[in-house]
Design an enzyme around this catalytic site. Structure first.
Site, PDB file in Angstrom:
ATOM      1  CE  LYS A  35      -2.398   1.631   3.656  1.00  0.00           C
ATOM      2  NZ  LYS A  35      -2.254   3.106   3.691  1.00  0.00           N
ATOM      3  CG  ASP A  64      -4.778   4.508   1.727  1.00  0.00           C
ATOM      4  OD1 ASP A  64      -5.929   4.919   1.464  1.00  0.00           O
ATOM      5  OD2 ASP A  64      -4.374   4.311   2.885  1.00  0.00           O
ATOM      6  CE  LYS A  66      -7.144   6.647   4.573  1.00  0.00           C
ATOM      7  NZ  LYS A  66      -5.719   6.250   4.398  1.00  0.00           N
ATOM      8  CG  ASP A  69     -11.427  18.011  -5.103  1.00  0.00           C
ATOM      9  OD1 ASP A  69     -12.299  18.818  -5.475  1.00  0.00           O
ATOM     10  OD2 ASP A  69     -10.232  18.306  -4.966  1.00  0.00           O
ATOM     11  CB  THR A 120      -9.139   2.724  12.100  1.00  0.00           C
ATOM     12  OG1 THR A 120      -7.987   3.060  11.339  1.00  0.00           O
ATOM     13  CG2 THR A 120      -9.929   1.675  11.363  1.00  0.00           C
ATOM     14  NE  ARG A 210       1.545   3.266  13.214  1.00  0.00           N
ATOM     15  CZ  ARG A 210       0.698   4.150  13.722  1.00  0.00           C
ATOM     16  NH1 ARG A 210       1.143   5.099  14.522  1.00  0.00           N
ATOM     17  NH2 ARG A 210      -0.585   4.075  13.434  1.00  0.00           N
TER      18      ARG A 210
HETATM   19  O1  C5P Z   1       0.775   1.658  11.148  1.00  0.00           O
HETATM   20  P1  C5P Z   1      -0.672   1.243  11.040  1.00  0.00           P
HETATM   21  O2  C5P Z   1      -0.856  -0.271  11.031  1.00  0.00           O
HETATM   22  O3  C5P Z   1      -1.568   1.947  12.043  1.00  0.00           O
HETATM   23  O4  C5P Z   1      -1.091   1.740   9.567  1.00  0.00           O
HETATM   24  C1  C5P Z   1      -2.416   1.709   9.109  1.00  0.00           C
HETATM   25  C2  C5P Z   1      -2.454   2.151   7.673  1.00  0.00           C
HETATM   26  O5  C5P Z   1      -3.802   2.096   7.242  1.00  0.00           O
HETATM   27  C3  C5P Z   1      -1.979   3.584   7.444  1.00  0.00           C
HETATM   28  O6  C5P Z   1      -1.330   3.598   6.172  1.00  0.00           O
HETATM   29  C4  C5P Z   1      -3.263   4.394   7.383  1.00  0.00           C
HETATM   30  O7  C5P Z   1      -3.156   5.516   6.541  1.00  0.00           O
HETATM   31  C5  C5P Z   1      -4.234   3.372   6.793  1.00  0.00           C
HETATM   32  N1  C5P Z   1      -5.658   3.594   7.100  1.00  0.00           N
HETATM   33  C6  C5P Z   1      -6.148   3.670   8.389  1.00  0.00           C
HETATM   34  N2  C5P Z   1      -7.485   3.890   8.600  1.00  0.00           N
HETATM   35  C7  C5P Z   1      -8.323   3.972   7.586  1.00  0.00           C
HETATM   36  C8  C5P Z   1      -7.840   3.870   6.278  1.00  0.00           C
HETATM   37  C9  C5P Z   1      -6.489   3.660   6.082  1.00  0.00           C
HETATM   38  O8  C5P Z   1      -5.387   3.542   9.331  1.00  0.00           O
HETATM   39  N3  C5P Z   1      -9.621   4.096   7.808  1.00  0.00           N
END
Ligand code: C5P
Length: 235
Positions: A35, A64, A66, A69, A120, A210
């Site tokens: 991603k 991704d 997002k 617009d 989230t 992460r």
């Molecule tokens: O590091 P972590 O596991 O928290 O990363 C989550 C990834 O998912 C990030 O790239 C974040 O931008 C993406 N994301 C998210 N919540 C959403 C959509 C995408 O955390 N609703």
């Protein structure tokens, strides 16, 4: 095992192409999809998508961005992005059905539009502060229905809403970020779930950043999550 691996999407949330290519090289063969988020795309542009696809043709790429617009601008961005051969592109479901439809119409046959329901990182309080009278659970449902009506390929939602979405848009992919193996650091995520629980609740794909990226051995961390997915998948 490849069925389980194909469900794991790794977020390449790194600042530059060199770090992204190095991480992708360590993870190839251990994950299903890469991603590319805003941090990397803003730094490197479409060149990094092309380079990842050239080096790792077996890995799908998920852009991704997002998008949020006016419909015409979103549609133009989708046209440009889908010409790069990406598997998924995200747009905010809260944009509205006309916006989502404009995006779906411009996506090529092999590119799916994923509608982000509610981030989230947002909880009840964050929704209230943003002026919503409804909390995340209700907003997710309304936006999932809009995504289905517009013909989106799938939804991005928290694992905690999967159950309430069981009857809403059953044919859509359910892509779930905010995944934390038991005991892992939650960071800025609020509505988190373990890989096994998310799969058992109906997630089709997990997005993990992460917990893999910051591990001393990212490939081993990815393999641990793939094993957990394999155990949770219905036979
Ligand atoms: O590091 P972590 O596991 O928290 O990363 C989550 C990834 O998912 C990030 O790239 C974040 O931008 C993406 N994301 C998210 N919540 C959403 C959509 C995408 O955390 N609703």
């Amino acid at each position: 095992m490849s069925a389980a691996r194909s469900r794991l999407i790794v977020a390449l949330d790194v600042p530059d192409g060199e770090s992204a290519l190095a991480l992708a090289g360590r993870l190839a063969g251990h994950v299903g999809m890469l991603k590319i988020g805003l941090e990397l795309f803003v730094a490197e542009g479409p060149g990094i998508v092309r380079e990842l696809r050239r080096r790792h043709p077996e890995l799908d790429v998920f852009l991704d961005l997002k998008l949020h617009d006016i419909p015409n601008t979103m549609a133009g961005a989708i046209r440009s992005a889908s010409s790069l051969g990406v598997r998924f592109i995200t747009v905010h479901a809260g944009s509205g059905i006309a916006h989502l439809r404009a995006c779906v119409e411009q996506a090529g046959d092999s590119t799916g539009i994923l509608a982000v329901t509610v981030l989230t990182s947002q909880d009840e309080q964050a929704c209230r502060e943003a002026g919503h009278t409804r909390g995340p659970a209700e907003l997710v449902k309304i936006r999932a229905q809009a995504a289905a009506q517009a013909g989106c390929a799938g939804l991005v939602c928290s694992g905690q809403e999967l159950e309430s979405l069981a009857d809403v848009a059953p044919g859509l992919f359910r892509v779930v970020p905010g995944i934390r193996p038991a005991g892992a650091d939650v960071g800025d995520q609020k509505r988190v779930m373990t890989p096994a629980n998310a799969i058992a609740a109906g997630a089709t794909h997990l997005v993990v950043g992460r917990p893999i990226r910051s591990a001393s051995d990212p490939a081993a961390a990815a393999t641990g999550i793939v094993n957990e997915i394999a155990l949770a998948l219905p036979n």
